[in-house]
Scaffold this active site. Structure first.
Site, mmCIF file in Angstrom:
data_model
loop_
_atom_site.group_PDB
_atom_site.id
_atom_site.type_symbol
_atom_site.label_atom_id
_atom_site.label_comp_id
_atom_site.label_asym_id
_atom_site.label_seq_id
_atom_site.Cartn_x
_atom_site.Cartn_y
_atom_site.Cartn_z
ATOM 1 N N ASP A 153 9.274 3.076 2.022
ATOM 2 C CA ASP A 153 8.088 3.860 2.340
ATOM 3 C C ASP A 153 7.784 3.635 3.822
ATOM 4 O O ASP A 153 7.253 2.598 4.209
ATOM 5 C CB ASP A 153 6.914 3.422 1.455
ATOM 6 C CG ASP A 153 5.652 4.223 1.745
ATOM 7 O OD1 ASP A 153 5.642 4.993 2.728
ATOM 8 O OD2 ASP A 153 4.671 4.063 0.986
ATOM 9 N N LYS A 160 2.056 11.049 7.463
ATOM 10 C CA LYS A 160 1.251 10.705 8.635
ATOM 11 C C LYS A 160 1.760 11.381 9.927
ATOM 12 O O LYS A 160 1.564 12.578 10.083
ATOM 13 C CB LYS A 160 1.133 9.188 8.756
ATOM 14 C CG LYS A 160 0.291 8.653 7.582
ATOM 15 C CD LYS A 160 -0.139 7.220 7.663
ATOM 16 C CE LYS A 160 -1.165 6.933 6.565
ATOM 17 N NZ LYS A 160 -0.929 5.717 5.825
ATOM 18 N N PHE A 175 0.849 -1.193 0.000
ATOM 19 C CA PHE A 175 0.000 0.000 0.000
ATOM 20 C C PHE A 175 0.880 1.236 0.000
ATOM 21 O O PHE A 175 1.668 1.454 0.910
ATOM 22 C CB PHE A 175 -0.948 0.052 1.207
ATOM 23 C CG PHE A 175 -1.883 1.235 1.107
ATOM 24 C CD1 PHE A 175 -3.056 1.145 0.376
ATOM 25 C CD2 PHE A 175 -1.558 2.460 1.690
ATOM 26 C CE1 PHE A 175 -3.897 2.250 0.240
ATOM 27 C CE2 PHE A 175 -2.391 3.564 1.553
ATOM 28 C CZ PHE A 175 -3.563 3.460 0.827
HETATM 29 C C1 LIG Z 1 -1.036 5.807 4.290
HETATM 30 C C2 LIG Z 1 0.093 5.387 3.466
HETATM 31 C C3 LIG Z 1 0.390 6.059 2.255
HETATM 32 C C4 LIG Z 1 -0.487 7.136 1.683
HETATM 33 O O1 LIG Z 1 -0.607 8.268 2.490
HETATM 34 P P1 LIG Z 1 -1.789 9.313 2.212
HETATM 35 O O2 LIG Z 1 -1.455 10.471 3.117
HETATM 36 O O3 LIG Z 1 -3.062 8.630 2.569
HETATM 37 O O4 LIG Z 1 -1.734 9.669 0.774
HETATM 38 C C5 LIG Z 1 1.513 5.656 1.564
HETATM 39 N N1 LIG Z 1 2.292 4.662 2.009
HETATM 40 C C6 LIG Z 1 2.041 3.996 3.158
HETATM 41 C C7 LIG Z 1 2.956 2.905 3.619
HETATM 42 C C8 LIG Z 1 0.912 4.322 3.915
HETATM 43 O O5 LIG Z 1 0.627 3.633 5.017
#
Ligand SMILES: *Cc1c(COP(=O)(O)O)cnc(C)c1O
Length: 406
Positions: free
Chosen positions: A230, A259, A145
């Site tokens: 990520d 986040k 994700f």
């Molecule tokens: C939540 C998340 C994203 C996307 O972040 P948004 O602020 O919702 O666009 C990307 N990578 C990972 C691993 C995430 O958990």
């Protein structure tokens, strides 16, 4: 036990009538938050065990973040990157010190940081590695994700995220998560990067076997392929380390964060990389109107200070161990397995149970907010400010619900 009144019912109906149907929330209408607690419009109190997918690691409405937000809001909020501000230099310096990488490019949402990483890796491939034009390949993992843009969902393996949104963006190769030899096997002369969550969050807290990340690091180094991690959800304390890659002493070539980078106060994300990679961006090649705005950066700088000064990484470790001990005592036929790293917990139910929604609804009635992930998994990921008695309180609720539902 929570009660629901006509006022929350009315708000739910308004949302259902006028809002898009792209989420399936629990019918809890929240209006206030403080630390680990949130309150609904009917005055019921809940312990938030989702923490906005780790965006509120610092807890809801942290007073220091409110202070930073309001102070900066009275000075300067946005002037676009056409001009410089007094927040950008210090913000970038502080993040390079924290990550050990050389340069920082701020964006807003996590997906934008990942898009930035993809663009950087491709351009690096063409200008530094010598990959023929438009042939760059990026290796990603099953059940990844990385966000919801059209390019990012192009390499998702989840049909719900992808179906009906084509034509999809080419240039990605998907291998099983945690399989270093599959990564090695998928590399071609056109491979520019491996893009990986060190622990898969939305995938259901999937933790690779020890040694996997360092093995992938070795492979990337040997093959002249970038390792881009990520850490938008795994980073900033969630796993009991500041970054999940520290569990394996690995140094990535680039990192995406978001986040908790702004403690739930304001969207701020970054792409962080060494000079050789960041240098592919030249004036005009990438940008965002709100990216790097002083309001977001002031909040983010304070959010990082809060993580450090309140010892939240250590607390994630200690409270995680407390959860671990408590969860081990829960006996329920419905539980298939429990996965955990730091304060990141997945209770996966046996598939014949028919899904975790029922457990989440019952937990909400007990005052504990969790959300099912991929149908069968209950994710427990409270803010990192959680205190020992709150962990005990949460465990009590979990015990009660598993005793009732099995
Ligand atoms: C939540 C998340 C994203 C996307 O972040 P948004 O602020 O919702 O666009 C990307 N990578 C990972 C691993 C995430 O958990």
């Amino acid at each position: 036990m929570s009660t629901r009144t006509t006022s929350s019912q009315r708000l739910i109906e308004l949302e259902q009538r006028h809002g898009a149907d792209n989420y399936h929330p629990l019918d809890v209408v929240l209006t206030r938050g403080e630390g680990c607690w949130v309150w609904d419009v009917d005055g019921n109190r809940y312990l938030d065990c989702l923490a906005a997918y780790s965006a509120v690691n610092q807890g809801h409405c942290h007073p220091r973040l409110i202070e930073a937000l309001t102070r900066q809001a009275q000075h300067l909020t946005l002037c676009s990157r056409a001009f410089r501000t007094d927040q950008l230099g210090p913000f970038c310096q502080e993040l390079t010190e924290l990550t050990g990488l050389e340069r920082v490019l701020p964006m807003n949402t996590g997906a934008e940081a990942v898009e930035t990483a993809i663009k950087a890796a491709r351009r690096w491939g063409y200008t530094v590695k010598g990959v023929p034009e438009d042939q760059a390949e990026i290796i990603v993992f099953e059940d990844n994700f990385h966000g919801r843009t059209t390019t990012i969902i192009s390499f998702s393996t989840e049909p719900d995220y992808r179906d009906g949104f084509g034509p999809l963006t080419p240039g990605f190769k998907i291998v099983p998560f945690g399989d270093a030899e599959a990564v090695a096997g998928a590399i071609t002369p056109n491979t520019v990067a491996v893009l990986m969550e060190p622990v898969q969050g939305e995938g259901g807290i999937i933790i690779p076997l020890p040694g996997t990340l360092s093995r992938i690091r070795e492979i990337c180094t040997r093959e002249n392929v970038l390792l881009i991690l990520d850490e938008i959800q795994s980073g900033l304390g969630r796993t009991g380390k500041m970054f999940a890659f520290e569990h394996e002493n690995v140094r990535p070539d680039a990192l995406t964060l978001g986040k908790a980078l702004s403690g739930g106060m304001y969207p701020v994300s970054v792409f962080v990389a060494d000079n050789e990679l960041m240098d592919v961006f030249r004036p005009g090649s990438h940008g965002s109107t709100y990216g790097g705005n002083p309001l977001g950066l002031a909040v983010s700088r304070e959010a990082l200070r809060v993580l450090e000064e309140e010892g939240l990484v250590e607390n994630a470790c200690e409270r995680g161990e407390q959860f671990h001990r408590g969860l081990a005592e829960i006996e329920a036929d419905s539980i298939k397995e429990i996965r955990q790293i730091g304060l990141w917990i997945a209770i996966e139910l046996k598939h014949e149970v028919g899904g975790a929604r029922r457990h989440c609804v019952e937990l909400a009635k007990e005052g504990l907010l969790c959300k099912e992930t991929h149908t069968h998994t209950i994710r427990v990921a409270p803010p990192l400010v959680i205190e020992p008695d709150q962990v005990d309180w949460a465990l009590e609720r979990l015990r009660a619900v598993f005793a009732r539902l099995g």
